[in-house]
Scaffold this motif. Structure first.
Motif, PDB file in Angstrom:
ATOM      1  N   HIS A 281      -8.237   0.240   7.996  1.00 18.27           N
ATOM      2  CA  HIS A 281      -7.433  -0.828   8.781  1.00 18.27           C
ATOM      3  C   HIS A 281      -8.339  -2.079   9.305  1.00 18.27           C
ATOM      4  O   HIS A 281      -9.557  -1.416   9.794  1.00 18.27           O
ATOM      5  CB  HIS A 281      -6.664  -0.110   9.784  1.00 18.27           C
ATOM      6  CG  HIS A 281      -5.385  -1.283  10.140  1.00 18.27           C
ATOM      7  ND1 HIS A 281      -5.633  -2.175  11.139  1.00 18.27           N
ATOM      8  CD2 HIS A 281      -4.194  -1.331   9.661  1.00 18.27           C
ATOM      9  CE1 HIS A 281      -4.284  -2.692  11.281  1.00 18.27           C
ATOM     10  NE2 HIS A 281      -3.594  -2.236  10.366  1.00 18.27           N
TER      11      HIS A 281
ATOM     12  N   ALA B 226       0.793  -1.178   0.006  1.00 14.59           N
ATOM     13  CA  ALA B 226      -0.266   0.108  -0.011  1.00 14.59           C
ATOM     14  C   ALA B 226       0.846   1.341  -0.220  1.00 14.59           C
ATOM     15  O   ALA B 226       0.327   2.177  -0.445  1.00 14.59           O
ATOM     16  CB  ALA B 226      -0.892  -0.097   1.341  1.00 14.59           C
TER      17      ALA B 226
ATOM     18  N   GLY C  34      -3.920   3.581   1.675  1.00 12.79           N
ATOM     19  CA  GLY C  34      -3.482   4.291   2.798  1.00 12.79           C
ATOM     20  C   GLY C  34      -4.674   4.710   3.819  1.00 12.79           C
ATOM     21  O   GLY C  34      -4.378   5.287   4.690  1.00 12.79           O
TER      22      GLY C  34
ATOM     23  N   LYS D 121     -10.006   2.356  -4.612  1.00 16.39           N
ATOM     24  CA  LYS D 121      -9.820   2.447  -3.210  1.00 16.39           C
ATOM     25  C   LYS D 121      -9.168   3.560  -2.607  1.00 16.39           C
ATOM     26  O   LYS D 121      -8.338   4.251  -3.527  1.00 16.39           O
ATOM     27  CB  LYS D 121      -9.367   1.453  -2.417  1.00 16.39           C
ATOM     28  CG  LYS D 121     -10.183   0.010  -2.304  1.00 16.39           C
ATOM     29  CD  LYS D 121      -9.791  -1.038  -1.414  1.00 16.39           C
ATOM     30  CE  LYS D 121     -10.568  -1.742  -0.994  1.00 16.39           C
ATOM     31  NZ  LYS D 121     -10.040  -2.712   0.097  1.00 16.39           N
ATOM     32  N   LEU D 122      -9.446   4.162  -1.660  1.00 16.70           N
ATOM     33  CA  LEU D 122      -8.298   5.317  -1.201  1.00 16.70           C
ATOM     34  C   LEU D 122      -7.221   4.457  -0.547  1.00 16.70           C
ATOM     35  O   LEU D 122      -7.299   3.949   0.791  1.00 16.70           O
ATOM     36  CB  LEU D 122      -9.178   6.059  -0.191  1.00 16.70           C
ATOM     37  CG  LEU D 122      -8.429   7.498   0.420  1.00 16.70           C
ATOM     38  CD1 LEU D 122      -7.571   8.040  -0.579  1.00 16.70           C
ATOM     39  CD2 LEU D 122      -9.358   8.174   1.052  1.00 16.70           C
TER      40      LEU D 122
HETATM   41  N1  CMC Z   1     -11.146   3.088   0.465  1.00 22.32           N
HETATM   42  C1  CMC Z   1     -12.559   2.904   0.154  1.00 22.32           C
HETATM   43  N2  CMC Z   1     -13.285   1.949   0.979  1.00 22.32           N
HETATM   44  C2  CMC Z   1     -12.615   1.229   2.018  1.00 22.32           C
HETATM   45  C3  CMC Z   1     -11.337   1.193   2.213  1.00 22.32           C
HETATM   46  C4  CMC Z   1     -10.434   2.317   1.342  1.00 22.32           C
HETATM   47  N3  CMC Z   1      -9.209   2.208   1.504  1.00 22.32           N
HETATM   48  N4  CMC Z   1     -11.202   0.373   3.207  1.00 22.32           N
HETATM   49  C5  CMC Z   1     -12.291   0.105   3.629  1.00 22.32           C
HETATM   50  N5  CMC Z   1     -13.350   0.557   2.813  1.00 22.32           N
HETATM   51  C6  CMC Z   1     -14.533   0.097   2.932  1.00 22.32           C
HETATM   52  C7  CMC Z   1     -14.841  -1.105   2.602  1.00 22.32           C
HETATM   53  O1  CMC Z   1     -15.463  -1.194   1.138  1.00 22.32           O
HETATM   54  C8  CMC Z   1     -16.027  -1.685   3.377  1.00 22.32           C
HETATM   55  O2  CMC Z   1     -17.299  -1.041   2.895  1.00 22.32           O
HETATM   56  P1  CMC Z   1     -18.656  -1.441   2.892  1.00 22.32           P
HETATM   57  O3  CMC Z   1     -18.910  -2.280   4.327  1.00 22.32           O
HETATM   58  O4  CMC Z   1     -19.710  -0.852   2.344  1.00 22.32           O
HETATM   59  O5  CMC Z   1     -18.771  -2.963   1.900  1.00 22.32           O
HETATM   60  C9  CMC Z   1     -15.680  -1.301   4.663  1.00 22.32           C
HETATM   61  O6  CMC Z   1     -15.060  -0.043   4.376  1.00 22.32           O
HETATM   62  C10 CMC Z   1     -14.993  -1.913   5.736  1.00 22.32           C
HETATM   63  O7  CMC Z   1     -13.781  -2.473   5.065  1.00 22.32           O
HETATM   64  P2  CMC Z   1     -13.339  -3.801   4.841  1.00 22.32           P
HETATM   65  O8  CMC Z   1     -12.897  -4.086   3.363  1.00 22.32           O
HETATM   66  O9  CMC Z   1     -14.363  -4.665   5.366  1.00 22.32           O
HETATM   67  O10 CMC Z   1     -12.138  -3.619   5.687  1.00 22.32           O
HETATM   68  P3  CMC Z   1     -11.033  -4.922   6.017  1.00 22.32           P
HETATM   69  O11 CMC Z   1     -10.862  -5.051   7.406  1.00 22.32           O
HETATM   70  O12 CMC Z   1     -11.389  -6.253   5.448  1.00 22.32           O
HETATM   71  O13 CMC Z   1      -9.752  -4.378   4.980  1.00 22.32           O
HETATM   72  C11 CMC Z   1      -7.946  -2.987   4.467  1.00 22.32           C
HETATM   73  C12 CMC Z   1      -8.833  -3.471   5.615  1.00 22.32           C
HETATM   74  C13 CMC Z   1      -6.655  -2.294   5.015  1.00 22.32           C
HETATM   75  C14 CMC Z   1      -7.272  -4.013   3.633  1.00 22.32           C
HETATM   76  C15 CMC Z   1      -8.788  -2.022   3.712  1.00 22.32           C
HETATM   77  O14 CMC Z   1      -9.174  -0.901   4.689  1.00 22.32           O
HETATM   78  C16 CMC Z   1      -8.088  -1.288   2.513  1.00 22.32           C
HETATM   79  O15 CMC Z   1      -8.158  -2.082   1.515  1.00 22.32           O
HETATM   80  N6  CMC Z   1      -7.267  -0.130   2.449  1.00 22.32           N
HETATM   81  C17 CMC Z   1      -6.637   0.230   1.633  1.00 22.32           C
HETATM   82  C18 CMC Z   1      -5.183  -0.574   1.459  1.00 22.32           C
HETATM   83  C19 CMC Z   1      -4.413  -0.044   2.411  1.00 22.32           C
HETATM   84  O16 CMC Z   1      -4.118   1.011   2.768  1.00 22.32           O
HETATM   85  N7  CMC Z   1      -3.513  -1.094   3.022  1.00 22.32           N
HETATM   86  C20 CMC Z   1      -2.720  -0.951   4.055  1.00 22.32           C
HETATM   87  C21 CMC Z   1      -3.141  -1.442   5.601  1.00 22.32           C
HETATM   88  S1  CMC Z   1      -2.309  -0.736   6.887  1.00 22.32           S
HETATM   89  C22 CMC Z   1      -0.404  -1.557   6.688  1.00 22.32           C
HETATM   90  C23 CMC Z   1      -0.549  -3.074   6.527  1.00 22.32           C
HETATM   91  O17 CMC Z   1      -1.378  -3.811   7.315  1.00 22.32           O
HETATM   92  O18 CMC Z   1       0.078  -3.346   5.849  1.00 22.32           O
END
Ligand code: CMC
Length: 430
Positions: free
Chosen positions: A306, A267, A303, A300-301
């Motif tokens: 979490h 990311a 960064g 997605k946005l």
């Molecule tokens: N942009 C837009 N929507 C988002 C984002 C985002 N970055 N992150 C979560 N959501 C939405 C997601 O679509 C869902 O919406 P709905 O309930 O309407 O379906 C809701 O928020 C809950 O998210 P989730 O996908 O269930 O969350 P998760 O715990 O499965 O995923 C994550 C966590 C970090 C993978 C995700 O937030 C994401 O893809 N973020 C962008 C990538 C990123 O920055 N990753 C680095 C994480 S921190 C460092 C690391 O661990 O490496």
């Protein structure tokens, strides 16, 4: 509070013990559930599953708290070197001066790659991703380093840990040098951990690179902030591979591969790519946020968000301040920093992000610091891997020291075809 949970299935009540952690986190121990009931639990993506008991890192995602071995990340970020934090994570205590000096000497003694390994870099195409090189090289290192490491032999383990911690820098810098067609620069015994890495990255035959204290400080800080984060995707991978009794090098190499993806360590690179795309396309940050909300092309946005933090990621707060002060001290104006700030402000006021509790995570501003230091974008995730090395090593050690540790082997709910008879090819119809 009760220490037993009751579960009713088909009119029968089953009692399941509740375990409590040292910070009063509670979990239902379901390890005997299948034997008692014939049922398993289903938790897609492990969002609600505790895979182990661990004494290394504590996170309270609702309160935005992160502690390594009990020490708040804010204090470690301000006061500790990365090497000291590594010792804390791996061995459980902040090192005394003697312990710190001994480990420092081991890092120095183990910094250079085995001479033969130079040739491995030539085997990759010049556009190979540095994460591919890093994982392959770490795996290969076992053949040169400590073969047949006995997991509970403390001396052998310390040597392997030092070798990995030290050589990951050398491999990272060497993969960059071979990628850009420059000669590999060897580590210097008189340099500290972070300075030595920067020296290997940026020294050229006609010019010795000497980092400024501000640059060394910023990189040290980034490594400290990435050093561990409990049972994330890559650390769980390391534990999974280790549970099959694979060696430390193979387990950590698997962690590198798990880290690579854009939803995890990748990311930090994806954030800068996103900022560049916004800039190049000429759209406003508000328009970009609208695209994210409308889920256009699955955008997605990066960064943001979490699995564990439903509040500010405490690492992001520290990194944001560090990015500001590094750029100030280097007299750099990076339009990406302004864009990132603007994007953050727009998102934090938007109902979509507010209602889902999506905040900037560690990766949102780290790329700005790495750019300012001169680290190329395709090396960003390698920097994350360097930082995460102590956490992976600590988790490997902890797993091996857990009495009665079994191989990790989740179950599944099968949803495929039920039994059917084999059909000769001529008779197959679609
Ligand atoms: N942009 C837009 N929507 C988002 C984002 C985002 N970055 N992150 C979560 N959501 C939405 C997601 O679509 C869902 O919406 P709905 O309930 O309407 O379906 C809701 O928020 C809950 O998210 P989730 O996908 O269930 O969350 P998760 O715990 O499965 O995923 C994550 C966590 C970090 C993978 C995700 O937030 C994401 O893809 N973020 C962008 C990538 C990123 O920055 N990753 C680095 C994480 S921190 C460092 C690391 O661990 O490496």
């Amino acid at each position: 509070m009760s220490d037993v949970a009751k579960l009713e299935i088909d009119g029968k009540i089953f009692e399941l013990p509740i375990v409590t952690g040292s910070e009063n986190e509670r979990g239902i121990d379901i390890s005997a559930l299948r034997a008692a009931t014939g049922l398993i639990t289903l938790d897609d993506g492990y969002g609600n599953t505790g895979s182990c008991r661990s004494a290394i890192t504590y996170i309270d995602g609702d309160a935005g708290i992160l502690r390594y071995r009990g020490y708040p990340i804010e204090q470690l970020a301000q006061k500790s070197s990365f090497v000291e934090v590594a010792q804390l994570l791996i061995w459980g205590e902040l090192p005394t001066t003697t312990e710190r000096n001994q480990f420092g000497q081991m890092l120095t003694d183990n910094a250079a790659l085995p001479w033969d390994m130079r040739r491995h870099f030539d085997g990759f195409p010049t556009d190979a991703h540095p994460m591919a090189i890093l994982s392959a090289m770490i795996n290969a290192l076992e053949s040169y380093d400590l073969k047949n490491l006995h997991p509970t032999n403390q001396e052998e383990f310390a040597l392997a840990a030092a070798s990995l911690m030290s050589k990951v820098r050398t491999i990272a810098a060497a993969s960059y040098k071979s990628h850009i067609g420059q000669p590999i620069v060897w580590p210097r015994p008189d340099m500290k951990y972070v300075e030595n890495f920067l020296h290997m990255m940026f020294t050229v035959p006609y010019n010795d690179y000497v980092p400024t204290p501000e640059v060394s400080h910023a990189l040290n800080l980034l490594l400290v902030l990435h050093a561990d984060h409990e049972q994330n995707c890559s650390t769980s991978t390391v534990r999974m591979v280790a549970s099959g009794q694979a060696n430390l090098y193979a387990s950590v190499a698997a962690g590198v591969c798990a880290l690579w993806g854009p939803l995890h360590g990748g990311a930090n690179m994806a954030v800068v790519e996103m900022l560049e795309q916004i800039k190049a396309s000429g759209i406003t940050t508000k328009q970009f946020v609208d695209k994210v909300k409308n889920r256009e092309d699955g955008v997605k946005l990066m960064g943001f968000g979490h699995r564990v933090y439903r509040n500010f990621d405490p690492r992001a707060k520290i990194i944001k301040e560090a990015a500001d002060s590094l750029l100030d001290s280097l007299h750099i104006t990076d339009p990406m920093l302004d864009l990132a700030r603007e994007l953050e402000a727009v998102a934090l006021e938007d109902e979509y992000f507010v209602s889902r509790k999506l905040y900037p995570n560690v990766d949102f501003y780290s790329g700005i610091i790495l750019r300012a230091i001169g680290i190329p974008m395709d090396m960003f995730t390698v920097m994350f891997a360097m930082g995460r090395m102590p956490g992976w090593i600590a988790n490997w050690k902890e797993l091996h020291e857990t009495p009665g540790q079994r191989i990790y082997r989740p179950r599944q709910i099968y949803t495929g075809a039920t039994e059917r008879a084999w059909v000769p090819r001529k008779e197959r119809r679609r």
